[in-house]
Design an enzyme around this catalytic site. Structure first.
Site, PDB file in Angstrom:
ATOM      1  N   PRO A 174       0.973  -1.258  -0.022  1.00  0.00           N
ATOM      2  CA  PRO A 174      -0.070  -0.061   0.237  1.00  0.00           C
ATOM      3  C   PRO A 174       1.010   1.406   0.116  1.00  0.00           C
ATOM      4  CG  PRO A 174      -0.731  -1.470   1.739  1.00  0.00           C
ATOM      5  CD  PRO A 174       0.729  -2.009   1.086  1.00  0.00           C
ATOM      6  N   GLU A 175       0.535   2.110  -0.835  1.00  0.00           N
ATOM      7  CA  GLU A 175       1.229   3.391  -0.862  1.00  0.00           C
ATOM      8  C   GLU A 175       0.276   4.590  -0.534  1.00  0.00           C
ATOM      9  OE1 GLU A 175       3.299   3.512  -4.779  1.00  0.00           O
ATOM     10  OE2 GLU A 175       4.474   1.763  -4.298  1.00  0.00           O
TER      11      GLU A 175
END
Ligand SMILES: [Zn+2]
Length: 271
Positions: free
Chosen positions: A2-3
Site C-alpha cells: 500500500p502506498e
C-alpha cells in the site's frame, strides 16, 4: 505494497464511519512489526475524534492520545458494523459502538502503535524525517526544485526515499517521471529546471488521480469497504514493458533500480 494513495483512500473510507466511536474493546492477534506500546485495556473508553494521515501512517486521534497505524507490505484495514470472528491474519481489532476496524496483515510488517500525542514519542520517532506532503499546500515548487538539485543520486531513488516528498512509491515514481519527461536513472541534480518543475506538477496530479481512482489494487489491497481501486488500469508506463509508448510509439522499457522495477520510454524521457 500500500502506498500513499491507498492509505489516503483507506483514511477517507474509514473516517466517516468511525469518528465519534468510543472504544469498547481491543483484540490483538500475532505480534506486528512494533508493539502497541500500551495496555490495550487503557484504550477502552477513549473516543476517536478524527482520522488523519502523515505519509503512510494513519493517525487515529483519540480524546487522549493517538493510534498510529501502518499497513506495512500487505496490510489492509476493514470497517464493518459487525466483523466476523478474527482469522489467522487478523492482528488488531478495535471495537466501538459504531462498528469495528480490523487490520488484516498476512506478512505482519504493519503496526498499530499508541502515542500520548503526535508530538510525543514514539510518534515523533516514527514520523521523523518524512518529506513534505505532496497533496498539501506545503508542497512548494521552488522548495521542491531546490531540494532535488541538492541530491546526487538518481531521480527515482530520491523520490522513493521519501525525504524530499513523501508518497511517491514505486508505481507512482515511474508514472510521474514519464509525465515529466525525465529518465528515471538521471542524477537528480542534473535534471533540467523545466523538467523538475514539470515533475512537481506531475507528482500532485498523479497522486490526486490515484486517490480519485481508489488507489491501485495490487496483491491484496482493497478499500475498507472491500471495493477495489483501479489506478493500475490507468498507468501510462508502469507494467507496460514492450508495449508502445502512448506518446511516440517506441516500446516501453523495464529495468531494475535498487531491485525495484522501473518502466520508462527511453525516447521520451531524458536527463
Ligand atoms: Zn515515448
Amino acid at each position: 505494497m500500500p502506498e500513499l494513495p491507498e492509505v489516503e483512500v483507506t483514511r477517507q473510507s474509514v473516517a466517516g464511519q468511525i469518528v465519534g466511536g468510543t472504544i469498547q474493546s481491543i483484540h490483538l492477534g500475532k505480534p506486528l512489526r512494533w508493539p502497541l506500546q500500551t495496555d490495550p485495556l487503557s484504550l477502552v473508553g477513549k473516543t476517536i475524534v478524527s482520522v488523519g494521515r502523515r505519509g503512510k501512517y494513519l493517525l487515529f486521534h483519540l480524546d487522549a492520545g493517538c493510534l498510529l497505524v501502518h499497513l506495512g507490505m500487505s496490510g489492509s484495514l476493514r470497517f464493518a458494523r459487525q466483523l466476523p470472528e478474527a482469522g489467522p491474519h487478523d492482528h488488531f481489532t478495535l471495537v466501538t459502538q459504531q462498528g469495528s476496524i480490523r487490520l488484516h496483515d498476512p506478512r505482519r510488517f504493519g503496526a498499530v502503535v499508541y502515542a500520548p500525542g503526535v508530538d510525543h514519542p514514539p510518534a515523533t520517532q516514527l514520523l521523523a524525517g518524512l518529506g513534505v506532503e505532496p497533496l498539501s499546500p506545503d508542497f512548494d515548487q521552488t522548495r521542491f526544485v531546490k531540494a532535488m538539485r541538492g541530491k546526487r543520486t538518481s531521480v527515482k531513488q530520491v523520490l522513493l526515499a521519501g525525504k524530499v516528498v513523501v508518497g511517491v512509491g514505486n508505481i507512482y515514481a515511474s508514472e510521474v517521471l514519464y509525465l515529466a519527461g525525465i529518465h528515471p536513472a538521471s542524477r537528480a541534480d542534473r535534471v533540467a529546471l523545466t523538467r523538475l518543475r514539470k515533475l512537481h506538477a506531475a507528482i500532485r496530479l498523479v497522486l490526486q488521480e490515484a486517490v480519485a481512482a481508489g488507489g491501485s489494487t495490487l496483491r491484496d489491497f482493497s478499500a475498507p469497504d472491500g471495493s477495489a481501486g483501479h489506478f493500475q488500469t490507468m498507468t501510462k508506463v508502469y507494467g507496460r514493458a514492450g508495449l508502445p509508448c502512448l506518446a511516440c510509439g517506441q516500446p516501453v522499457t523495464r529495468f531494475l533500480q535498487g531491485q525495484r522495477a522501473t518502466y520508462c520510454c527511453a525516447n521520451c524521457q531524458r536527463g
